[in-house]
Design a protein around this motif. Structure first.
Motif, PDB file in Angstrom:
ATOM      1  N   PHE A  80     -37.435  42.172   7.772  1.00 29.03           N
ATOM      2  CA  PHE A  80     -37.949  41.688   9.053  1.00 29.03           C
ATOM      3  C   PHE A  80     -36.774  41.190   9.893  1.00 29.03           C
ATOM      4  CE2 PHE A  80     -42.077  40.550   6.624  1.00 29.03           C
ATOM      5  CZ  PHE A  80     -42.527  41.857   6.748  1.00 29.03           C
ATOM      6  N   GLU A 204     -39.995  38.696  17.055  1.00 30.85           N
ATOM      7  CA  GLU A 204     -40.222  38.176  15.702  1.00 30.85           C
ATOM      8  C   GLU A 204     -40.483  39.328  14.722  1.00 30.85           C
ATOM      9  OE1 GLU A 204     -42.594  34.475  15.072  1.00 30.85           O
ATOM     10  OE2 GLU A 204     -43.909  35.850  13.987  1.00 30.85           O
ATOM     11  N   LEU A 258     -47.819  44.688   7.667  1.00 29.78           N
ATOM     12  CA  LEU A 258     -47.075  43.506   7.217  1.00 29.78           C
ATOM     13  C   LEU A 258     -46.226  42.959   8.355  1.00 29.78           C
ATOM     14  CD1 LEU A 258     -46.047  44.878   3.710  1.00 29.78           C
ATOM     15  CD2 LEU A 258     -48.035  43.474   4.317  1.00 29.78           C
ATOM     16  N   THR A 259     -46.328  41.653   8.558  1.00 29.45           N
ATOM     17  CA  THR A 259     -45.640  41.022   9.677  1.00 29.45           C
ATOM     18  C   THR A 259     -44.803  39.848   9.180  1.00 29.45           C
ATOM     19  OG1 THR A 259     -47.621  39.685   9.986  1.00 29.45           O
ATOM     20  CG2 THR A 259     -47.391  41.610  11.389  1.00 29.45           C
ATOM     21  N   ALA A 260     -43.828  39.467   9.974  1.00 30.85           N
ATOM     22  CA  ALA A 260     -42.922  38.395   9.565  1.00 30.85           C
ATOM     23  C   ALA A 260     -43.681  37.092   9.335  1.00 30.85           C
ATOM     24  CB  ALA A 260     -41.830  38.204  10.616  1.00 30.85           C
ATOM     25  N   CYS A 261     -44.641  36.808  10.195  1.00 27.75           N
ATOM     26  CA  CYS A 261     -45.438  35.603  10.008  1.00 27.75           C
ATOM     27  C   CYS A 261     -46.816  36.017   9.496  1.00 27.75           C
ATOM     28  CB  CYS A 261     -45.570  34.839  11.323  1.00 27.75           C
ATOM     29  SG  CYS A 261     -46.546  33.346  11.133  1.00 27.75           S
ATOM     30  N   PRO A 262     -47.254  35.401   8.388  1.00 29.22           N
ATOM     31  CA  PRO A 262     -48.540  35.817   7.809  1.00 29.22           C
ATOM     32  C   PRO A 262     -49.739  35.568   8.725  1.00 29.22           C
ATOM     33  CG  PRO A 262     -47.338  34.357   6.312  1.00 29.22           C
ATOM     34  CD  PRO A 262     -46.588  34.363   7.602  1.00 29.22           C
ATOM     35  N   ASN A 264     -50.073  36.894  11.449  1.00 32.81           N
ATOM     36  CA  ASN A 264     -50.299  38.146  12.174  1.00 32.81           C
ATOM     37  C   ASN A 264     -50.664  39.304  11.264  1.00 32.81           C
ATOM     38  OD1 ASN A 264     -49.606  37.146  14.795  1.00 32.81           O
ATOM     39  ND2 ASN A 264     -47.465  37.159  14.163  1.00 32.81           N
TER      40      ASN A 264
END
Ligand code: ZN
Ligand code: ZN
Lengths: 447, 194
Positions: A80, A204, A258-262, A264
Motif C-alpha cells: 500500500f 491513501e 483490500l484497502t490501506a485502512c480497514p 474501506n
C-alpha cells in the motif's frame, strides 16, 4: 519579512505531463511558466464558468448541492502507498497512467456518464505548484491530503491545526509549505471539460476513483465509477497491446477489495452528498440529524472536511461501512431511504420558518445580501456563511433577483486559489480579502 | 429511546419482574453509572479475564485442547511488508494486502465492530476472477455437520486463536461469545441437555 517561497522556481514548474512536450509553454502576466494543459483547463475564463458539479442543478438541488461516489482500489503485488518506496510509487503511477489514459477508459468516461468528456488530463501532483494543487482541492478534484502530502506518505506532516475560522486560507498556506519539496510520486487523472471523473493515484490507496455530480444523482455516479473500474481492469477487451495491460487489483474472497485502512475494505465504496441545511441549523434540529445519521453509521462533516465546523451550514454526509453489503444495497439505503428524509426535514423546517417567522428570516437573508453587496473585505468563511443565507433566501422565495447559479459560482470563486487564478497573481491574505469582496460585489451588483 | 432520568439517549435497558409485574428501566450511561449499573458489560473485566485464563489452562490440559500459548497480538508481523499489528493499531493503516491474512485473528473483531457486523464481502468481484458477485457467507453454524474429530479440532484451534486475539484487543464481548462457542464444542453433550 520577504516571502522566499514566492521566488521558488520549482513551485512554478508546470505539472501536466500531457502538455505538449517541447512546445513553448504559455506564460502568464507575471512570467510564470504554466503548463499548457492546466492553463487551458483551468484558465480564468474556464473558472468563470464554475464547476460542473456546483451548477446548482439536478434533482433536489434546493437541499442537495452535490453527490459523490468514490471507489478505493489497490494493485495486487505492491505494498500500500504508505509502505511503498519511491520506485514502487513510480511504478504504481506509470501502471495507472498507462491504463487510465488509454482509449478504453476515455471511451468509458465519455459514453458512460452523460457528461461531455472530451479528453483526460493527467497531472503529476508532486510537480504541481501549490496554487494549482489548492485549486484542484477547491474544485474537489483531489483531497486535501493528496495536495498536502510531502515525502512521508499519507501520514506526512499535518502542519499545526488551522484555526477553523481561516481553514481555507490555512489550507493554501499548508499546500504552499510542502510545495517545493517535490514529494513522493502522486497524480490525478481528470476528465475535461466536465470534471465529472477524477482518479487520484497514490493517495491513501493506489487508486481513488471519484465521480462528482450536481444535485442528488448517486445512481448514475455509481454506474460511471463502476464502469471506469471495469475499464481500468481491462474487462472485456481483447488483450492487444495498444491499450496497455489491465490493472490487477488486490482482492480477497473474504474481505473483498483490500484497502490501506480497514474502514474501506470490501466494496471500497464511499457515497456522499453535500447538503445545505440552514433551516435545520436555525431551528436547532441539526443536532438531532447528526445523532440520527450517526446511529445509522453515517459520517457527518462540515464543508471544509473533518473537524471543521460546518461553515455556511453545508454538511457532507457519507456511509461508513463498506463490508458485508453490496454496493447497491449501500447506495439504495443512502439515496432512497436516509437522505430523502433529511431533505424532507430541511424543507419542512424552511416552510415553518417562513410561515411563522417570516420577518426574522427575511431580515436575516436580506441583510446577508446587503453585506455581500457592500462589504469591502471578506474572509472565505464570512463569504460562505453569507452566501449560504442568500441561498436560503433564494430557495424560500424571499430573494428573487439573484440566480442560484450566481451563489454556487461565488462559493467556488471566493476561495483563495480560485481568486488568485482569476486575477492571475499571487496574493496574501489581506489582498485576498479585498479581492474577494470586489468579486462578490461585481457578481451581485447589477441585480 | 430517552433516559428515564434525563434527556440523554438511553444505553442501558433493564427488565425486572417485581411482584409479578414487568418493570422496565432505560438509562443513559451517566445515570446508569450513578445507579450502580455496570455499563460496559455484565461481567467485569477482571472477572472475565480470570475466567478466560482458567478455561484456557483447562483447555490446554484437556486431550482435545490445542495448547495455545497466549500471544501478544501487537507483535504479530506481516511477513511481506513487515508491519506489526501494533503499528497498525497506532496508524490505522495496513501495509499491504498480506496484512489482512497475517492479522486476521485480531483484525476480525475490530473489523466486525467498525463495519457494523459485516464480516464477509458480498459485493463486486474483479473481472479477472469472473466478476460474479460473491456468495454471501454461509450462516455461521455450529460445527454440527462436522462431527469428525479432526474438524472439531481445527475449529477449536481457530476459535482459540480468535479468543486470544480478542482478549488482547480488549474485545471482551467478542471474547465472551468465542468462549461460549468453545465451550459448546468441547462439551456438546452438556449443551443438548440444557
Ligand atoms: Zn440520564
Ligand atoms: Zn503487510
Amino acid at each position: 519579512m520577504p516571502r522566499s517561497r514566492r521566488s521558488s522556481t520549482s513551485r512554478r514548474r508546470a505539472c501536466a505531463t500531457r502538455s505538449a512536450g517541447s512546445r513553448a509553454r504559455p506564460r502568464n502576466r507575471r512570467g510564470n511558466p504554466v503548463s499548457g494543459a492546466f492553463e487551458s483547463a483551468f484558465s480564468a475564463a474556464a473558472l468563470r464558468r464554475g464547476a460542473p458539479w456546483l451548477r446548482g442543478t439536478g434533482p433536489d438541488s434546493d437541499v442537495v448541492v452535490s453527490s459523490r461516489v468514490r471507489l478505493a482500489r489497490n494493485l495486487a503485488g505492491l505494498p500500500f502507498v504508505r509502505k511503498a518506496g519511491r520506485e514502487q510509487r513510480d511504478r504504481i503511477l506509470s501502471l495507472v497512467r498507462e491504463r487510465a489514459m488509454s482509449a478504453g477508459v476515455a471511451r468509458c468516461a465519455a459514453t458512460g456518464g452523460g457528461g461531455q468528456t472530451e479528453r483526460m488530463l493527467w497531472l503529476d501532483i508532486h510537480r504541481c505548484p501549490a496554487l494549482e494543487r489548492t485549486l484542484l482541492v477547491e474544485r474537489h478534484l483531489i483531497s486535501k491530503e493528496h495536495a498536502k502530502q510531502g515525502g512521508g506518505g499519507a501520514t506526512a506532516a499535518t502542519p499545526g491545526q488551522p484555526a477553523p475560522k481561516e481553514a481555507a486560507e490555512a489550507a493554501t498556506e499548508a499546500a504552499a509549505a510542502s510545495a517545493s519539496a517535490g514529494g513522493e510520486p502522486r497524480a490525478v487523472a481528470i476528465t475535461l471539460p466536465d470534471e465529472q471523473l477524477s482518479i487520484m493515484v497514490n493517495e491513501e490507496d493506489h487508486l481513488r476513483i471519484q465521480v462528482l455530480r450536481s444535485g442528488m444523482d448517486l445512481d448514475s455516479a455509481l454506474d460511471l465509477t463502476d464502469s471506469v473500474d471495469d475499464a481500468l481492469e481491462g474487462a472485456g477487451e481483447p488483450a492487444h497491446g495498444a491499450d496497455g495491460p489491465g490493472l490487477e487489483y488486490a482482492y480477497s474472497a473474504r474481505f473483498g477489495y483490500l484497502t490501506a485502512c480497514p474502514t474501506n475494505v470490501g466494496t471500497g465504496l464511499r457515497v456522499s452528498v453535500m447538503l445545505h441545511l440552514p433551516a435545520l441549523k436555525l431551528t436547532g434540529e441539526m443536532e438531532k440529524v447528526k445523532r440520527a445519521t450517526r446511529d445509522l453509521s453515517l459520517a457527518v462533516r462540515g464543508y471544509y472536511g473533518e473537524g471543521s465546523d460546518a461553515a455556511g451550514d453545508f454538511y457532507q454526509i457519507s456511509n461508513q461501512t463498506t463490508l458485508g453489503r453490496t454496493e447497491r444495497a449501500i447506495l439504495d439505503q443512502f439515496e432512497h431511504q436516509i437522505i430523502p428524509q433529511v431533505i424532507q426535514y430541511e424543507r419542512h423546517a424552511r416552510r415553518v420558518l417562513v410561515e411563522r417567522r417570516r420577518r426574522v428570516i427575511e431580515d436575516q437573508v436580506l441583510r446577508a445580501l446587503g453585506v455581500l453587496r457592500h462589504a469591502r473585505l471578506l474572509t472565505p468563511e464570512e463569504a460562505l456563511t453569507l452566501l449560504s443565507q442568500v441561498r436560503l433566501g433564494i430557495y424560500t422565495g424571499l430573494i428573487s433577483n439573484v440566480p442560484a447559479q450566481t451563489v454556487s459560482q461565488l462559493m467556488l470563486l471566493t476561495q483563495p486559489a480560485h481568486l488568485q487564478r482569476l486575477l492571475d497573481r499571487e496574493m496574501d491574505q489581506n489582498e485576498r480579502r479585498e479581492a474577494r469582496a470586489d468579486l462578490v460585489r461585481q457578481h451581485l451588483a447589477g441585480e | 429511546m430517552k433516559c428515564d432520568k434525563c434527556a440523554s439517549e438511553a444505553t442501558v435497558h433493564e427488565v425486572r419482574i417485581q411482584g409479578g409485574k414487568k418493570v422496565e428501566r432505560h438509562l443513559c450511561e451517566k445515570c446508569a453509572r450513578e445507579e450502580g449499573f455496570a455499563v460496559q458489560s455484565h461481567v467485569t473485566v477482571p472477572e472475565l479475564l480470570g475466567q478466560l485464563i482458567a478455561e484456557q489452562a483447562a483447555a490446554a490440559k484437556s486431550e482435545i485442547g490445542v495448547p495455545t500459548a497466549p500471544i501478544d497480538p501487537t507483535k504479530i508481523q506481516c511477513p511481506t511488508c513487515g508491519t506489526t499489528y501494533g503499528q497498525f493499531r497506532h496508524s490505522g493503516l495496513l501495509g499491504c494486502a498480506v496484512c489482512y491474512e497475517a492479522f486476521e485473528a485480531p483484525l476480525s473483531p475490530l473489523l466486525q465492530r467498525a463495519q457494523e457486523g459485516g464480516t464477509h464481502h458480498t459485493g463486486k468481484v474483479p473481472k479477472r476472477l469472473g466478476g460474479q458477485r460473491a456468495a454471501p457467507p454461509a450462516p455461521a453454524k455450529a460445527p454440527a455437520a462436522a462431527s469428525g474429530l479432526e474438524e472439531r479440532l481445527r475449529r477449536l484451534e481457530t476459535l482459540k486463536k480468535q479468543l486470544n486475539a480478542a482478549v488482547a484487543a480488549e474485545q471482551y464481548e467478542q471474547a465472551a461469545s468465542l468462549r461460549d462457542q468453545i465451550r459448546r464444542i468441547e462439551s456438546p453433550a452438556q449443551e443438548s441437555k440444557g
